[in-house]
Design a protein around this motif. Structure first.
Motif, short mmCIF file in Angstrom:
data_model
loop_
_atom_site.label_atom_id
_atom_site.label_comp_id
_atom_site.label_asym_id
_atom_site.label_seq_id
_atom_site.Cartn_x
_atom_site.Cartn_y
_atom_site.Cartn_z
N ASP A 137 -8.19 -3.18 -4.66
CA ASP A 137 -7.66 -3.38 -5.79
C ASP A 137 -6.11 -3.65 -5.89
O ASP A 137 -5.63 -4.55 -6.58
CB ASP A 137 -8.23 -2.69 -6.87
N THR A 138 -5.47 -2.66 -5.11
CA THR A 138 -3.91 -2.67 -5.23
C THR A 138 -3.45 -3.98 -4.50
O THR A 138 -2.45 -4.63 -5.07
CB THR A 138 -3.48 -1.50 -4.21
N ALA A 139 -4.10 -4.73 -3.65
CA ALA A 139 -3.94 -6.18 -3.05
C ALA A 139 -4.34 -7.35 -3.97
O ALA A 139 -3.92 -8.42 -3.63
CB ALA A 139 -4.35 -6.07 -1.63
N GLY A 140 -4.89 -6.79 -4.96
CA GLY A 140 -5.23 -7.95 -5.83
C GLY A 140 -6.67 -8.79 -5.50
O GLY A 140 -6.75 -9.91 -5.74
N CYS A 141 -7.13 -8.36 -4.38
CA CYS A 141 -8.25 -9.21 -3.89
C CYS A 141 -9.43 -9.38 -4.75
O CYS A 141 -9.60 -8.58 -5.74
CB CYS A 141 -9.01 -8.12 -2.72
N GLU A 142 -10.32 -10.36 -4.72
CA GLU A 142 -11.38 -10.70 -5.52
C GLU A 142 -12.67 -11.06 -4.67
O GLU A 142 -12.44 -11.47 -3.47
CB GLU A 142 -11.01 -11.95 -6.44
N GLY A 143 -13.70 -10.65 -5.33
CA GLY A 143 -15.08 -11.09 -4.66
C GLY A 143 -15.53 -10.31 -3.31
O GLY A 143 -16.51 -9.53 -3.57
N TRP A 144 -14.91 -10.86 -2.17
CA TRP A 144 -15.32 -9.82 -1.13
C TRP A 144 -14.26 -9.56 -0.19
O TRP A 144 -13.12 -10.40 -0.05
CB TRP A 144 -16.57 -10.52 -0.39
N TRP A 148 0.75 -1.21 0.08
CA TRP A 148 -0.01 -0.01 -0.01
C TRP A 148 0.76 1.21 0.10
O TRP A 148 0.78 2.25 -0.77
CB TRP A 148 -1.08 0.02 1.12
N ALA A 149 1.83 1.20 0.70
CA ALA A 149 2.70 2.41 0.90
C ALA A 149 3.53 2.71 -0.30
O ALA A 149 3.62 3.80 -0.86
CB ALA A 149 3.84 2.19 1.99
N GLY A 150 4.02 1.57 -0.94
CA GLY A 150 4.53 1.65 -2.42
C GLY A 150 3.64 2.35 -3.65
O GLY A 150 3.98 2.84 -4.38
N ALA A 151 2.38 2.00 -3.41
CA ALA A 151 1.30 2.42 -4.45
C ALA A 151 0.88 3.81 -4.02
O ALA A 151 0.05 4.37 -4.55
CB ALA A 151 0.09 1.55 -4.26
N GLY A 152 1.43 4.41 -2.82
CA GLY A 152 1.09 6.21 -2.47
C GLY A 152 -0.29 5.66 -1.49
O GLY A 152 -0.80 7.01 -1.31
N LEU A 153 -0.84 4.72 -1.06
CA LEU A 153 -1.59 4.73 -0.14
C LEU A 153 -1.48 4.82 1.17
O LEU A 153 -0.44 4.44 1.76
CB LEU A 153 -2.54 3.24 -0.22
N PRO A 154 -2.17 5.72 2.09
CA PRO A 154 -1.74 5.83 3.64
C PRO A 154 -2.06 4.68 4.48
O PRO A 154 -2.94 4.05 4.53
CB PRO A 154 -3.05 7.22 3.90
#
Length: 317
Positions: A256-263, A121-127
């Motif tokens: 989305d950044t973590a690549g999660c799916e569904g729920w 998350w930090a690498g993607a600029g998310l806090p």
């Protein structure tokens, strides 16, 4: 009220469904409760379903043998913690060619690893709150100076707030590290967030209603999550429309950044300036009578039966 039921055609598409729950992690007792709720919900909805208590149902079989011996077309995964939520079970089902609910191998592994998920998350600029990884050789005095007091100490691969402690001085930090290290080889120290805590469920790429958490405990710990009757779950959360939309977008970006799916369910806190900070993602959230995703779905008019069927539908798309 009439219980939601799937059509005959959809029941045929689902085939024989295994609800896989239980497991051998420290969250087994919660998974048993979640699994029982999911099993009941799918049964009421008219799905051909049965349960597999992985690792606990048949003492003479190991979990892999249980899965290979069972006859099912797809699986609803509701194990919590290592061995079920961390990509291990997902990988086995991939090898067996069995569709399953929730995130795949990589996202499940990332979601279970609080350190690497924060790094992503930090690498993607998310806090996300400032943190340090603790080992036997870590200079804990320097960690206290870096993060300031109080500090959260967390086992990196546990859920349900197991092993988490809030510490206010060096002696407490030493003790909390030792306690967490008994549960996990990787321990995380995280800057304390002094603002409000929120949780947001995600279902098929959309954020569910925001829930604000209030507890009489120092933080939202295991007892506050599953046992206490005075924990408050507030849909009147005090955020204005702009803040609420920003929080929902942050959660979708994190998902989305973590690549999660569904729920999934993502936990967030505000810092002292009111900025949202990502804490963690749960890729197989609890489904007990105290759980937050069913609560948020109900707020949106989605019954428990509709919720579990919608989660299951992703396996046939």
């Amino acid at each position: 009220m009439t219980t939601f039921r799937v059509t005959t055609e959809e029941a045929r598409q689902f085939g024989r469904v295994a609800v896989i729950y239980g497991g051998l992690s420290s969250e087994r007792v919660i998974s048993l409760r979640s699994g029982a709720e999911v099993l009941g919900g799918l049964q009421r909805a008219g799905v051909d379903v049965f349960g597999i208590d992985l690792g606990g149902e048949q003492g003479d079989l190991n979990p892999l043998t249980q899965l290979m011996d069972a006859e099912f077309d797809r699986a609803f995964l509701i194990l919590h913690g290592p061995g079920g939520e961390d990509g291990t079970l997902q990988g086995v089902l991939e090898m067996l060619g069995k569709p399953y609910t929730g995130s795949g191998v990589a996202a499940s592994a990332l979601g279970m690893d609080k350190v690497r998920c924060k790094q992503l998350w930090a690498g993607a600029g998310l806090p996300t709150p400032a943190y340090a990884v603790l080992t036997e050789s870590t200079d804990l005095t320097a960690v206290g100076e870096q993060l300031g007091w109080p500090i959260f100490v967390k086992p990196a691969h546990e859920g349900s707030s197991i092993g988490i402690a809030k510490v206010t001085n060096l002696d407490e930090l030493k003790k909390a590290y030792q306690n967490a290290a008994e549960l996990d080889s990787l321990v995380l120290a995280e800057r304390w967030m002094s603002g409000d805590e929120f949780t947001v469920g995600v279902l098929n790429g959309q954020a569910l209603p925001v829930i604000k958490l209030e507890t009489s405990h120092d933080f939202y710990d295991f007892d506050a999550k599953y046992e206490s009757d005075d924990t408050r779950y507030l849909f009147e959360h005090g955020l204005n429309e702009t803040q609420e939309q920003a929080l929902k977008q942050l959660v979708i970006d994190a998902f989305d950044t973590a690549g999660c799916e569904g729920w999934a369910r993502i936990d967030v806190m505000q810092d002292g300036e009111g900025a949202f900070q990502l804490l963690e993602v749960n890729t197989a959230p609890g489904m007990t009578d105290h759980s937050l995703v069913p609560m948020a779905a109900a707020q949106q008019g989605v019954s428990f039966e509709q919720l579990v069927v919608e989660i299951l539908r992703q396996t046939v798309r």
